[in-house]
Design a protein around this motif. Sequence first.
Motif, short mmCIF file in Angstrom:
data_model
loop_
_atom_site.label_atom_id
_atom_site.label_comp_id
_atom_site.label_asym_id
_atom_site.label_seq_id
_atom_site.Cartn_x
_atom_site.Cartn_y
_atom_site.Cartn_z
N GLY A 41 48.86 47.87 39.24
CA GLY A 41 49.94 47.08 39.85
C GLY A 41 50.44 46.02 38.88
O GLY A 41 51.65 45.79 38.73
N LEU A 42 49.49 45.39 38.18
CA LEU A 42 49.83 44.35 37.20
C LEU A 42 50.74 44.94 36.11
O LEU A 42 51.79 44.39 35.78
CB LEU A 42 48.55 43.79 36.59
N LEU A 43 50.33 46.08 35.58
CA LEU A 43 51.11 46.70 34.50
C LEU A 43 52.48 47.16 35.01
O LEU A 43 53.49 47.07 34.30
CB LEU A 43 50.33 47.87 33.89
N ILE A 44 52.52 47.62 36.26
CA ILE A 44 53.80 48.08 36.82
C ILE A 44 54.80 46.93 36.98
O ILE A 44 55.97 47.06 36.64
CB ILE A 44 53.55 48.80 38.18
N VAL A 45 54.31 45.76 37.46
CA VAL A 45 55.26 44.64 37.58
C VAL A 45 55.65 44.08 36.21
O VAL A 45 56.81 43.70 36.00
CB VAL A 45 54.78 43.48 38.50
N ILE A 46 54.72 44.09 35.27
CA ILE A 46 55.08 43.62 33.92
C ILE A 46 56.13 44.57 33.33
O ILE A 46 57.14 44.15 32.75
CB ILE A 46 53.84 43.54 33.00
N PHE A 47 55.91 45.86 33.54
CA PHE A 47 56.87 46.85 33.03
C PHE A 47 58.25 46.62 33.64
O PHE A 47 59.26 46.56 32.93
CB PHE A 47 56.38 48.27 33.36
N PRO A 65 52.67 38.96 38.40
CA PRO A 65 51.71 39.15 37.32
C PRO A 65 50.68 38.02 37.28
O PRO A 65 49.49 38.26 37.13
CB PRO A 65 52.56 39.12 36.04
N LEU A 66 51.18 36.78 37.48
CA LEU A 66 50.29 35.63 37.43
C LEU A 66 49.25 35.70 38.56
O LEU A 66 48.04 35.51 38.32
CB LEU A 66 51.14 34.35 37.58
N ALA A 67 49.72 35.98 39.77
CA ALA A 67 48.82 36.01 40.92
C ALA A 67 47.78 37.11 40.76
O ALA A 67 46.59 36.88 40.97
CB ALA A 67 49.62 36.23 42.21
N ILE A 68 48.20 38.29 40.34
CA ILE A 68 47.24 39.39 40.20
C ILE A 68 46.22 39.04 39.12
O ILE A 68 45.02 39.22 39.29
CB ILE A 68 47.96 40.72 39.85
N LEU A 69 46.73 38.47 38.02
CA LEU A 69 45.85 38.13 36.91
C LEU A 69 44.79 37.10 37.31
O LEU A 69 43.61 37.25 37.00
CB LEU A 69 46.71 37.58 35.76
N TRP A 91 53.39 52.93 27.20
CA TRP A 91 53.42 52.65 28.64
C TRP A 91 52.91 53.80 29.51
O TRP A 91 52.49 53.59 30.64
CB TRP A 91 54.83 52.25 29.08
N SER A 92 52.96 55.02 28.97
CA SER A 92 52.54 56.14 29.82
C SER A 92 51.05 56.05 30.18
O SER A 92 50.59 56.73 31.09
CB SER A 92 52.87 57.48 29.19
N ILE A 93 50.32 55.16 29.49
CA ILE A 93 48.91 54.94 29.84
C ILE A 93 48.79 54.52 31.31
O ILE A 93 47.83 54.87 32.01
CB ILE A 93 48.28 53.87 28.90
N VAL A 94 49.80 53.78 31.80
CA VAL A 94 49.79 53.35 33.22
C VAL A 94 49.80 54.59 34.12
O VAL A 94 49.09 54.67 35.12
CB VAL A 94 51.03 52.48 33.55
N GLY A 95 50.60 55.57 33.71
CA GLY A 95 50.67 56.81 34.47
C GLY A 95 49.35 57.58 34.44
O GLY A 95 48.87 58.06 35.47
#
Length: 449
Positions: free
Chosen positions: A393-399, A436-440, A88-92
Amino acid sequence: MEINNKRDSFGSKIGIISAAAGSAIGLGNIYRFPCELGDNGGAAFLLVYLAVVILLGIPVMLSEFVIGRRSQSNTVGAFQKLVPKSGWSIVGYMGVLCGFLIFSFYSTVSGWTLEYILKAITNSFRGKDLATIEQEFIDFHNMGWRNVLWQAAFIFLTGYVVFKGVKDGIEKYAKILMPLLFVILIILGIRSITLPGAKEGLVFLFKPDFSKITGDVLVGALGQGFFSLSLGMGVLITYGSYIKKNDNLTSTAFSVVFADTLIALLAGIVIFPAAFSFGVKPTAGMGLVFNTIPMIFNQMHSGYFFCVIFFVLLAIAALTSTISLLEVVVAFITEQHHIKREWATVIACCITLLVGTFASLSLMENSPFAKDGYTVFGMMDFLSSNILLPLGGLLIVIFTGWKLGKSQFFDEVTNGGALKSPLKAIIFFIIRYLAPLAILVVFISGLIN
Ligand code: PFF
């Protein structure tokens, strides 16, 4: 080597709101928002933008605050602490990269604000017609190194504030000056809507033509929403880590989103009626703001005085945003690599200037860093705002929705049960499913386009 382990924190509730709002409110609201709106069909874009901000802005912002305060860490360290030894740190890391990228081209436009302060002080717009003001804007771009010099000055200014640390720097400056910007925009807005022919601008801004809503408009509005609210790259994770344990994260997120959207709307009300009145095309892009605003001041009582104040405040709004961009990078370097804050600031500023120089020089006519209308500046903007931020943003909400989970999220937004937070369930639902759905969907439709 001295390691800076002690974490700063924001001193007061108003301090957090103004620092986060200081990050959010900037050139994105006053310069980029009118450009995007003008390019994407006016009111239809505004409508989609408002939906993005309300539906996605608040949940993503709250997710970032939760991740930051729970982990008490920078944007990379946060993910490492919350889920050790995961990918997950890839998001960072993406956020840090994005911070560099945005700071690099953002400092170009920030530098222009310094040039325009000088122009305002020397009364250089007085009595000039639109064609002359437009030509001078183009001439200024063609003085490539002058742009780079202003850019360097701005990066230095940002470095100086960040150098001094969270409490003494960011909080002190943001608290007083953002409300002042609001007041001056109101004054400008009143002048703008009372200009002859202003009504057409208001129609462009507020009367939507739904046929204009295309895939491009959706992607543009999504990118603008993330850019304007400073979402998707960990600015608000980093700031969240400075928020005290007993502060209310939800109301802070609401206040910041409200303030940011209000300033963007006000900027629209200032720019479009005046642009239509003077004959500046809404699709004029970069010139939309930098040419229209001086023309308004030329038509105003005490125009000289207001013009100077406006460009000073615009520069400060840009500064509170660049501070937050640099803070992400500096917090990452100091905490992850145990380098002193001072050195981290110097390193980050030098790299930014190096990369940013290409962005500035790419705007000259016949620049070697531009081809077929595509500039390094434009590509950096597109890559960061329309791709990296929404992806972050997508990865942050999934996280937050799937990894951190409901109980930790509720625990953080209620301050361990001390607050009621009546909207927490609906916001969590949005974070987990809708966002996530909306961003995707928007993201993929953009890629296909
Ligand atoms: N939100 C800032 C603006 O609207 O000017 C720009 C920005 C700052 C974008 C910080 C992203 C960010 F992380």
